[in-house]
Design an enzyme around this catalytic site. Structure first.
Site, mmCIF file in Angstrom:
data_model
loop_
_atom_site.group_PDB
_atom_site.id
_atom_site.type_symbol
_atom_site.label_atom_id
_atom_site.label_comp_id
_atom_site.label_asym_id
_atom_site.label_seq_id
_atom_site.Cartn_x
_atom_site.Cartn_y
_atom_site.Cartn_z
ATOM 1 C CB VAL A 129 18.588 11.060 2.576
ATOM 2 C CG1 VAL A 129 17.817 10.239 1.328
ATOM 3 C CG2 VAL A 129 17.540 12.384 2.689
ATOM 4 C CD GLU A 159 18.875 13.001 13.241
ATOM 5 O OE1 GLU A 159 19.394 12.521 12.239
ATOM 6 O OE2 GLU A 159 18.714 14.224 13.478
ATOM 7 C CG HIS A 171 -6.304 -6.106 -11.218
ATOM 8 N ND1 HIS A 171 -6.322 -5.828 -9.717
ATOM 9 C CD2 HIS A 171 -6.651 -7.290 -11.088
ATOM 10 C CE1 HIS A 171 -6.578 -7.013 -8.994
ATOM 11 N NE2 HIS A 171 -6.549 -7.772 -10.084
#
Ligand code: FAD
Ligand code: NAI
Length: 477
Positions: free
Chosen positions: A195, A215, A456
């Site tokens: 994160v 990573e 909407h």
């Protein structure tokens, strides 16, 4: 010096601790909170990691850098152009510091409002005594029958790459890049595509840095739903984040103004990356430094976290622990929920935290948010489910915003239709997920969401459409 008596003493003033203190005071207890965080002038700065070097400052920088990105790349579509767009990095970081201070001051105000006594300094056990605990609270000695430990976590160090907060940065240094120099790093390295790596990598990529994220895991964002992780990887690559998976770091070497990372890539080839700054974000470790838990026999697990049961009770009578210092996700809202629940349990009430519906949000652009189970987890469990997905591309509000990346995906039990998980990648996913968490808290079915009137045009119509998609009857796609 005389000992001050309290019903409840909370050690740690982060989201777990300060919220526990406020809730306990609301319930009529005489409460103290002890927090040792210092601001740049040495004064109190309650709010913990979250307020000082976590959630709040990272979101401030994400917002500033997103404005810059929009002005440079997206406003032209709206007919808005500007010449000579500049970013004053030092000012951006100073604004971030102001936002942090507003939050620190806000917590001090809340303590006053709720009559919580605040001690600025370290809290630690002295001894178990008279059915309670004698504690140090800064320079003072206090006594309480009930103690809540909320001492948080610290960034995990990578062996051989100790944080100096100048070249090798934890979250603290990462949030201060450019504070003095006003400069954006030309090349930024990040170890760990979790994160922090993604959020901080996004900030500096938007401001012009060449960002490489290394990573260790072969899979990207393994905790997220695979379809979301796949979409995210595609979008981040297009944005220019270079994310290399399956690497093994062999050595980190510092020079005067740069850091070189030697690593083996996923194919087994030796590689080297030289950057101006290196952020190491490979997870966090529970913090019990200076608590003197040994004096009272406080039990820790093999990772150094305080051992608690499902109700946050430690092995010691009247001692509770919440937040990052105990098991579970290291999230501010999880810490807060535990803080409230513990205060209510101390008051003899039935405090409750539903660990199955704690939302996750990654504040990149597009944002990523989810709650409940992933599709791969349901498959692994052998659970029969139905899945519905709706792309923001087919949502009128997203088109009007000019932000149509991503989708909402809903997973529901094949038999009962109960919602089991919702996974969102797209605009304002952080806000959209709230409806889904609430639906799951009330054990709603996908049909329930599908039958609710959504305004909407709004992004939330995509959640309704994803619910309709579970029953293969979307209206707008
Ligand atoms: P902390 O916030 O770490 O607070 C602990 C406090 O206790 C600190 O003030 C510390 O100084 C104090 N303390 C420790 N020991 C003592 C002692 N003996 N005496 C006195 N005081 C002591 N989570 C989210 O949910 N959303 C986000 O967007 C998010 N962003 C993040 C971004 C970054 C860069 C980082 C690093 C973390 C982020 N987190 C986020 C995680 C979040 O910050 C933590 O989960 C949260 O702060 C944990 O709260 P806590 O109260 O358990 O501990
Ligand atoms: P993380 O756990 O999210 O990610 C760490 C990453 O580093 C993982 O992908 C891991 O595989 C990788 N890694 C571990 N060792 C490695 C190595 N030696 N080499 C290369 N990669 C390695 O941890 P992160 O990003 O440090 O954040 C810590 C925690 O803070 C998060 O887990 C989260 O709980 C919290 N946080 C929450 C945020 C939010 O809610 N938006 C934002 C930032 C942090």
């Amino acid at each position: 010096m005389s000992t001050k008596n309290f019903d409840v003493v909370v050690i740690g003033g982060g989201p777990g601790g300060y919220i526990a203190a406020i809730r306990a005071a609301q319930l009529g207890f005489n409460v103290a909170c002890v927090d040792e965080w210092k601001n740049d002038k040495g004064g109190p700065a309650p709010g913990g990691t979250c307020t000082n070097v976590g959630c709040i400052p990272s979101k401030a920088l994400l917002q500033s850098s997103e404005h810059y990105e929009h002005l440079n790349h997206h406003f032209a579509d709206h007919g808005i152009t500007a010449d000579n767009v500049k970013i004053d990095v030092a000012k951006m970081v100073a604004r971030k510091n102001t936002v942090v201070k507003q939050n620190n001051d806000g917590i001090l105000y809340l303590f006053k409002k709720n009559k919580v006594t605040f001690f600025h300094g370290r809290g630690s056990f002295v001894a178990a005594k008279d059915g309670g605990y004698e504690l140090k609270a800064g320079d003072e000695t206090v006594f309480a029958k009930q103690v809540v430990l909320a001492t948080g976590s610290n960034a995990r160090q990578l062996p051989g790459a100790e944080f100096d907060e100048d070249l090798i940065l934890s979250n603290d240094g990462a949030l201060r890049i450019g504070e003095q120099s006003g400069a954006t790093p030309k090349k930024l390295g990040v170890i760990g595509s979790g994160v922090i790596g993604l959020e901080m990598g996004s900030v500096w990529r938007r401001l012009g840095a060449e960002v490489t994220i290394l990573e260790a895991m072969p899979a990207f964002l393994a905790a997220a739903d695979e379809s979301v992780a796949k979409e995210a990887a595609k979008v981040f690559k297009k944005q220019g984040l270079d994310i290399q998976l399956g690497v093994k770091i062999s050595k980190v070497t510092k020079a005067k103004d740069s850091v070189t990372v030697a690593y083996t890539d996923a194919k087994g080839a030796e590689q080297s990356l030289t950057v101006d700054k290196l952020i190491v974000s490979i997870g966090r470790v529970a913090n019990t430094i200076g608590l003197n838990g040994e004096a009272v026999g406080l039990a820790l697990d093999e990772r150094g976290a305080i051992v608690v049961d499902a109700e946050c009770k430690t092995n010691l009578p009247g001692v509770w622990a919440v937040g990052d210092v105990v098991r579970g996700p290291m999230l501010a809202h999880k810490a807060e929920e535990e803080g409230v629940a513990v205060a209510e349990r101390i008051a003899g009430q039935h405090g409750h935290v539903d660990f199955d519906i704690i939302p996750w949000v990654i504040y990149t652009s597009p944002e990523i948010a989810w709650v409940g189970k992933t599709e791969q987890a349901l498959k692994a469990e052998g659970r029969a489910y139905r899945s519905g997905q709706f792309p923001f591309m087919a949502n009128g509000r997203a088109r009007a915003l000019g932000d149509t990346t991503g989708f909402v995906k809903m997973l529901a039990d094949a038999k009962t239709d109960e919602i089991l998980g919702v996974h969102i990648i797209g605009p304002y996913a952080s806000e959209l997920i709230a409806e889904c968490v609430m639906a799951m808290a009330f054990k709603a079915s996908s049909e329930d969401i599908a039958r609710i009137c959504h305004a909407h045009p709004s992004l939330s119509e995509s959640t309704k459409e994803a619910a309709l998609a579970v029953d293969k009857r979307t209206l707008n796609f």
